[in-house]
Enzyme design. Structure first.
Site, PDB file in Angstrom:
ATOM      1  N   CYS A  70       0.833  -1.211   0.000  1.00  0.00           N
ATOM      2  CA  CYS A  70       0.000   0.000   0.000  1.00  0.00           C
ATOM      3  C   CYS A  70       0.865   1.258   0.000  1.00  0.00           C
ATOM      4  CB  CYS A  70      -0.914  -0.048   1.226  1.00  0.00           C
ATOM      5  SG  CYS A  70      -1.801   1.479   1.575  1.00  0.00           S
ATOM      6  N   CYS A  95      -0.005   3.779   2.736  1.00  0.00           N
ATOM      7  CA  CYS A  95       0.459   3.265   4.035  1.00  0.00           C
ATOM      8  C   CYS A  95       1.927   3.587   4.243  1.00  0.00           C
ATOM      9  CB  CYS A  95       0.268   1.749   4.114  1.00  0.00           C
ATOM     10  SG  CYS A  95      -1.442   1.194   4.017  1.00  0.00           S
TER      11      CYS A  95
END
Length: 144
Positions: free
Chosen positions: A68, A71
């Protein structure tokens, strides 16, 4: 004298009873002798979750995954927040890929997701990556 706080150790999950006015004294775990309060996020797992949500200091969980992009860009912000909130809130990271059962149990639909626990109960949830000041303001609205 203030009532002692129960705080789980981020290393061995043992509960520690610490005087509130001594949290700044780098308390050590009575079981493993590791530091109880960290200025960096610690890893949360399926195995440690039930122990770590207990206690008198709030726990903020960042649910993330290695693939991600948002993230990864949020990780340094979360680390800065851990330094600023040491002694007031514990910060943990939950890898949703490595802990799929727990991520499912928590109802994670998007990442990054933040979940705030107080006294073993979820009290707030926020999805997405955002700047440090916005994160700190959100936590202030939650009483942190």
């Amino acid at each position: 004298m203030t009532d002692p706080l129960l705080i789980p150790c981020p290393h061995c999950n043992g509960l520690n009873r610490l005087p509130a006015d001594r949290l700044g004294d780098d308390p050590k775990c009575g079981r493993c002798k590791g530091p109880v309060l960290l200025s960096t996020p610690f890893d949360l797992t399926d195995a440690s979750y039930s122990s770590q949500i207990k206690g008198d200091l709030p726990l903020l969980i960042d649910v993330w995954a290695d693939w991600c992009g948002p993230c990864k860009s949020f990780a340094p912000v979360f680390e800065q927040a851990a330094r600023q909130l040491a002694g007031r809130c514990r910060l943990a990271k939950l890898d949703s890929e490595a802990n799929r059962e727990l991520a499912g149990q928590l109802g994670i639909r998007s990442i990054p997701s933040l979940i705030l626990f107080k006294n073993g109960r979820e009290v707030a949830r926020q999805s997405g990556a955002f700047p440090l000041q916005q994160l700190l303001e959100w936590l202030r609205t939650q009483g942190i």
